[in-house]
Enzyme design. Sequence first.
Site, PDB file in Angstrom:
ATOM      1  N   ASP A   1       0.721  -1.144   0.116  1.00 50.98           N
ATOM      2  CA  ASP A   1       0.046   0.078  -0.357  1.00 50.98           C
ATOM      3  C   ASP A   1       0.904   1.277  -0.210  1.00 50.98           C
ATOM      4  OD1 ASP A   1      -2.260  -2.020   0.142  1.00 50.98           O
ATOM      5  OD2 ASP A   1      -2.512  -0.935   2.086  1.00 50.98           O
TER       6      ASP A   1
HETATM    7  N1  URA Z   1      -1.749  -5.968   4.072  1.00 51.33           N
HETATM    8  C1  URA Z   1      -1.898  -4.309   3.762  1.00 51.33           C
HETATM    9  O1  URA Z   1      -2.651  -4.443   4.657  1.00 51.33           O
HETATM   10  N2  URA Z   1      -1.188  -3.951   3.281  1.00 51.33           N
HETATM   11  C2  URA Z   1      -0.191  -4.282   2.196  1.00 51.33           C
HETATM   12  O2  URA Z   1       0.393  -3.390   2.170  1.00 51.33           O
HETATM   13  C3  URA Z   1       0.198  -4.577   2.125  1.00 51.33           C
HETATM   14  C4  URA Z   1      -0.433  -6.125   3.059  1.00 51.33           C
END
Ligand code: URA
Length: 246
Positions: free
Chosen positions: A105
Amino acid sequence: MEVRLNKFLSEAGVTSRRKAEKLILSGKVKVNGKVVTELGTKIDPEKDVVEVEGKVVKPQRKRYIILNKPCCFLTQLGKSQDGRRTIEELIRDIPERVFPVGRLDYNTEGLLLLTNDGELANRVLHPRYKLPKVYLALVEGRVSPKTLKLMKRGTELEDGFAKPDDVRVVRYEGKDTLLEITFHEGRKHIVKRYLASFGHRVKRLKRVALGPIKLGKLSPGKWRELNRGELAQLFKAVGLKYPPKR
Ligand code: URA
């Protein structure tokens, strides 16, 4: 070994496989001096000379890199539409066309694998190989032993059941808790959604391992090449031999 022309062009960093097909169809690709417009054409990268718009295309060496993605970078190449920074600017010094294997993310930090080896990338992402991804998650509130037990059991999320391979408290930080949590699946926002479903919002998330590959002391924003030992382990973890015979 023969490979399809469009695959060769994408692996050589010319363009994506689909766009390579368009290039071929438009008559811009020559093999040994002759224009080729047949999409299924196979070539031998060791022997055949491939040209695109008059320029000879050389096979790229395979690159396997990990980046410590800092917060507030999109996991994408090229510019973003909304002006947010992308990881592209962190890997400008890599001449080969490497691409990220999976996503983190915008505000997630940590280990991101980048490669121009499509076969390895596909396998790393394929659920069959169940590559564990280890995260450090700083969550709001103190996770009680009872909640931790429930977290280990798994729970229903809006897109189905989810269960981590492992979850443990690393330490309490004031009113918050630092957890280490491992998932082998890659559903979107899985860690944040999972922990939020127990009432613990994730304040900070960092991936510290992907299968046998550890982030280690790599500084945020920096990348490094995987060494031979790491590559041998990674290839083994997804059922491939290293070095690859390709
Ligand atoms: N899980 C999440 O919530 N975000 C990420 O970036 C990776 C795994």
